[in-house]
Motif scaffolding. Structure first.
Motif, mmCIF file in Angstrom:
data_model
loop_
_atom_site.group_PDB
_atom_site.id
_atom_site.type_symbol
_atom_site.label_atom_id
_atom_site.label_comp_id
_atom_site.label_asym_id
_atom_site.label_seq_id
_atom_site.Cartn_x
_atom_site.Cartn_y
_atom_site.Cartn_z
ATOM 1 N N ALA A 26 34.228 81.759 10.069
ATOM 2 C CA ALA A 26 34.094 80.451 9.429
ATOM 3 C C ALA A 26 35.138 80.253 8.335
ATOM 4 O O ALA A 26 35.571 81.209 7.683
ATOM 5 C CB ALA A 26 32.691 80.299 8.848
ATOM 6 N N VAL A 27 35.525 78.986 8.133
ATOM 7 C CA VAL A 27 36.443 78.665 7.038
ATOM 8 C C VAL A 27 35.686 78.092 5.842
ATOM 9 O O VAL A 27 36.116 78.244 4.698
ATOM 10 C CB VAL A 27 37.538 77.680 7.498
ATOM 11 N N THR A 28 34.558 77.436 6.113
ATOM 12 C CA THR A 28 33.711 76.902 5.044
ATOM 13 C C THR A 28 32.256 77.064 5.444
ATOM 14 O O THR A 28 31.889 76.811 6.603
ATOM 15 C CB THR A 28 33.982 75.404 4.776
ATOM 16 N N ILE A 29 31.427 77.510 4.497
ATOM 17 C CA ILE A 29 29.994 77.679 4.737
ATOM 18 C C ILE A 29 29.236 76.903 3.672
ATOM 19 O O ILE A 29 29.458 77.091 2.478
ATOM 20 C CB ILE A 29 29.586 79.161 4.704
ATOM 21 N N ARG A 30 28.353 76.019 4.120
ATOM 22 C CA ARG A 30 27.471 75.278 3.218
ATOM 23 C C ARG A 30 26.052 75.746 3.472
ATOM 24 O O ARG A 30 25.589 75.709 4.614
ATOM 25 C CB ARG A 30 27.574 73.777 3.465
ATOM 26 N N GLU A 31 25.357 76.164 2.427
ATOM 27 C CA GLU A 31 24.001 76.694 2.598
ATOM 28 C C GLU A 31 23.050 76.059 1.593
ATOM 29 O O GLU A 31 23.359 75.952 0.403
ATOM 30 C CB GLU A 31 24.000 78.211 2.428
ATOM 31 N N TYR A 32 21.899 75.640 2.116
ATOM 32 C CA TYR A 32 20.839 75.140 1.240
ATOM 33 C C TYR A 32 19.651 76.082 1.337
ATOM 34 O O TYR A 32 19.211 76.442 2.429
ATOM 35 C CB TYR A 32 20.394 73.730 1.649
ATOM 36 N N GLN A 33 19.145 76.503 0.173
ATOM 37 C CA GLN A 33 17.959 77.362 0.116
ATOM 38 C C GLN A 33 16.944 76.718 -0.814
ATOM 39 O O GLN A 33 17.261 76.376 -1.951
ATOM 40 C CB GLN A 33 18.325 78.756 -0.383
ATOM 41 N N SER A 34 15.734 76.568 -0.320
ATOM 42 C CA SER A 34 14.709 75.866 -1.089
ATOM 43 C C SER A 34 13.743 76.786 -1.806
ATOM 44 O O SER A 34 12.992 76.335 -2.678
ATOM 45 C CB SER A 34 13.913 74.946 -0.146
ATOM 46 N N THR A 35 13.741 78.081 -1.472
ATOM 47 C CA THR A 35 12.713 78.958 -2.024
ATOM 48 C C THR A 35 13.234 80.175 -2.767
ATOM 49 O O THR A 35 12.593 80.642 -3.705
ATOM 50 C CB THR A 35 11.766 79.449 -0.916
ATOM 51 N N MET A 36 14.389 80.726 -2.357
ATOM 52 C CA MET A 36 14.856 81.950 -2.987
ATOM 53 C C MET A 36 16.341 82.156 -2.725
ATOM 54 O O MET A 36 16.939 81.466 -1.897
ATOM 55 C CB MET A 36 14.061 83.154 -2.501
ATOM 56 N N VAL A 37 16.919 83.101 -3.428
ATOM 57 C CA VAL A 37 18.324 83.450 -3.244
ATOM 58 C C VAL A 37 18.518 83.952 -1.808
ATOM 59 O O VAL A 37 17.729 84.767 -1.324
ATOM 60 C CB VAL A 37 18.743 84.541 -4.249
ATOM 61 N N PRO A 38 19.550 83.466 -1.098
ATOM 62 C CA PRO A 38 19.751 83.895 0.291
ATOM 63 C C PRO A 38 19.971 85.393 0.409
ATOM 64 O O PRO A 38 20.476 86.045 -0.514
ATOM 65 C CB PRO A 38 20.982 83.094 0.731
ATOM 66 N N GLY A 39 19.613 85.943 1.552
ATOM 67 C CA GLY A 39 19.616 87.383 1.748
ATOM 68 C C GLY A 39 20.928 88.059 1.450
ATOM 69 O O GLY A 39 20.957 89.148 0.858
ATOM 70 N N HIS A 40 22.056 87.451 1.838
ATOM 71 C CA HIS A 40 23.349 88.111 1.645
ATOM 72 C C HIS A 40 23.788 88.137 0.190
ATOM 73 O O HIS A 40 24.767 88.802 -0.136
ATOM 74 C CB HIS A 40 24.416 87.437 2.510
ATOM 75 N N LEU A 41 23.096 87.407 -0.692
ATOM 76 C CA LEU A 41 23.402 87.458 -2.121
ATOM 77 C C LEU A 41 22.335 88.203 -2.907
ATOM 78 O O LEU A 41 22.373 88.225 -4.134
ATOM 79 C CB LEU A 41 23.565 86.039 -2.689
ATOM 80 N N GLN A 42 21.391 88.816 -2.217
ATOM 81 C CA GLN A 42 20.321 89.524 -2.901
ATOM 82 C C GLN A 42 20.777 90.915 -3.341
ATOM 83 O O GLN A 42 21.554 91.580 -2.660
ATOM 84 C CB GLN A 42 19.098 89.649 -1.992
ATOM 85 N N THR A 43 20.264 91.339 -4.489
ATOM 86 C CA THR A 43 20.482 92.707 -4.938
ATOM 87 C C THR A 43 19.680 93.659 -4.050
ATOM 88 O O THR A 43 18.772 93.230 -3.324
ATOM 89 C CB THR A 43 20.036 92.888 -6.389
ATOM 90 N N SER A 44 19.986 94.934 -4.141
ATOM 91 C CA SER A 44 19.268 95.921 -3.332
ATOM 92 C C SER A 44 17.762 95.885 -3.624
ATOM 93 O O SER A 44 16.937 95.935 -2.705
ATOM 94 C CB SER A 44 19.828 97.316 -3.609
ATOM 95 N N ALA A 45 17.400 95.771 -4.899
ATOM 96 C CA ALA A 45 15.976 95.731 -5.264
ATOM 97 C C ALA A 45 15.304 94.469 -4.748
ATOM 98 O O ALA A 45 14.143 94.500 -4.315
ATOM 99 C CB ALA A 45 15.829 95.815 -6.784
ATOM 100 N N MET A 46 16.024 93.348 -4.759
ATOM 101 C CA MET A 46 15.454 92.105 -4.247
ATOM 102 C C MET A 46 15.274 92.159 -2.736
ATOM 103 O O MET A 46 14.275 91.669 -2.207
ATOM 104 C CB MET A 46 16.360 90.929 -4.625
ATOM 105 N N VAL A 47 16.223 92.766 -2.042
ATOM 106 C CA VAL A 47 16.094 92.938 -0.593
ATOM 107 C C VAL A 47 14.832 93.729 -0.275
ATOM 108 O O VAL A 47 14.037 93.361 0.598
ATOM 109 C CB VAL A 47 17.332 93.644 0.000
ATOM 110 N N ASP A 48 14.624 94.828 -0.974
ATOM 111 C CA ASP A 48 13.437 95.656 -0.734
ATOM 112 C C ASP A 48 12.158 94.876 -1.009
ATOM 113 O O ASP A 48 11.189 94.964 -0.241
ATOM 114 C CB ASP A 48 13.481 96.903 -1.621
#
Length: 290
Positions: A100-122
């Motif tokens: 992709a050259v541009t990605i637009r993402e809307y999240q209504s409830t929480m930080v998206p998975g690929h931006l989560q810290t290790s502790a948040m992922v767990d």
């Protein structure tokens, strides 16, 4: 590849079922090739382009056959555990993200998975302990942590726009410390030149919240060369219908301009971090007094 094949078929006026019948293939095989779910061998590709679509441009045929070889090599380098355990939509999404050259993402409830810290992922994946096996959760954890590098940290990472509903800032995931660290990390990631994060205030985003989470990925500068990814609790899908993709991109843009700008959004996120850490400190002080 998928767009070229679909465009070539549409120029001939043939339906997917008619192409499948001429080739002796199943209808699902043609559909999955055009969706990018499976690759096509160079031999099959030549048969489709020359015999069915009557393509006479030898340079274009050679170009597409080389792309078919590349696609098959990429398919075989996908980890087997990813093919076995990832939902088909997510597996496709990971592949589209790399091109992709541009990605637009809307999240209504929480930080998206690929931006989560290790502790948040767990903490997030722990919610799924009754519906997903430990093996599946391990694969999902690995994918979430590695997607970050591909999407925002590599030198050729795409332009990434995240529109986050303000309500996500008020939701604790794991505990206060995990959530505070997550938001602090989010504010830092937002300083990267290719990353743009805006918060949509709750009093401006009531309608937007009804859409649920979605991602629009532009694969080139062509407006219709894009895909849509949608995800619910246990289901996800890739949508290539141009009308629907365009509609979601337009909705995103409309609310993107109604959201707080990036500096104000970062300030709001850090205010939440400080609030959470102040609560932790007060609680610790009260425990010490006891």
């Amino acid at each position: 590849m998928r767009l070229a094949l679909r465009a070539a078929r549409e120029r001939t006026g043939l339906s997917q079922s008619e192409v499948a019948k001429k080739l002796g293939w199943s209808l699902s095989k043609v559909q999955r090739i055009e969706l990018g779910e499976v690759t096509i061998s160079p031999t099959d590709l030549r048969a489709v382009l020359v015999d069915i679509y009557q393509l006479g441009d030898q340079a274009r045929i050679a170009e597409l056959m080389e792309e078919a070889r590349v696609a098959r090599r990429e398919r075989y380098t996908t980890a087997s555990e990813h093919r076995d355990h990832l939902p088909s939509g997510l597996l496709q999404l990971v592949q589209f993200e790399q091109a992709a050259v541009t990605i637009r993402e809307y999240q209504s409830t929480m930080v998206p998975g690929h931006l989560q810290t290790s502790a948040m992922v767990d903490a997030t994946l722990a919610w799924f302990d009754r519906v997903l096996t430990e093996d599946v959760r391990d694969v999902l954890r690995d994918v979430r942590l590695t997607r970050r590098e591909r999407m925002v940290e590599r030198e050729t990472a795409p332009e990434y726009l995240l529109l986050l509903d303000e309500s996500a800032l008020w939701r604790l995931v794991g505990d206060a410390a995990t959530t505070a660290d997550q938001f602090a990390d989010l504010a830092e990631v937002g300083r990267r030149p290719n990353v743009h994060i805006r918060i949509l205030p709750m009093d401006s985003g009531a309608l937007m919240g009804t859409f649920g989470a979605f991602v629009v990925l532009d694969m080139s500068g062509e407006p219709d060369d894009a895909v849509l990814y949608r995800e619910t609790y246990l289901h996800d899908e890739i949508v290539e219908d141009t009308t629907e993709v365009r509609y979601h991109r337009d909705v995103f843009e409309r609310f993107w301009h109604r959201a707080l700008d990036e500096e104000a959004s970062r300030t709001l996120v850090m205010a939440r971090v400080l609030d959470l850490r102040a609560r932790i400190a007060r609680r610790f002080g009260q425990d010490q007094d006891r």
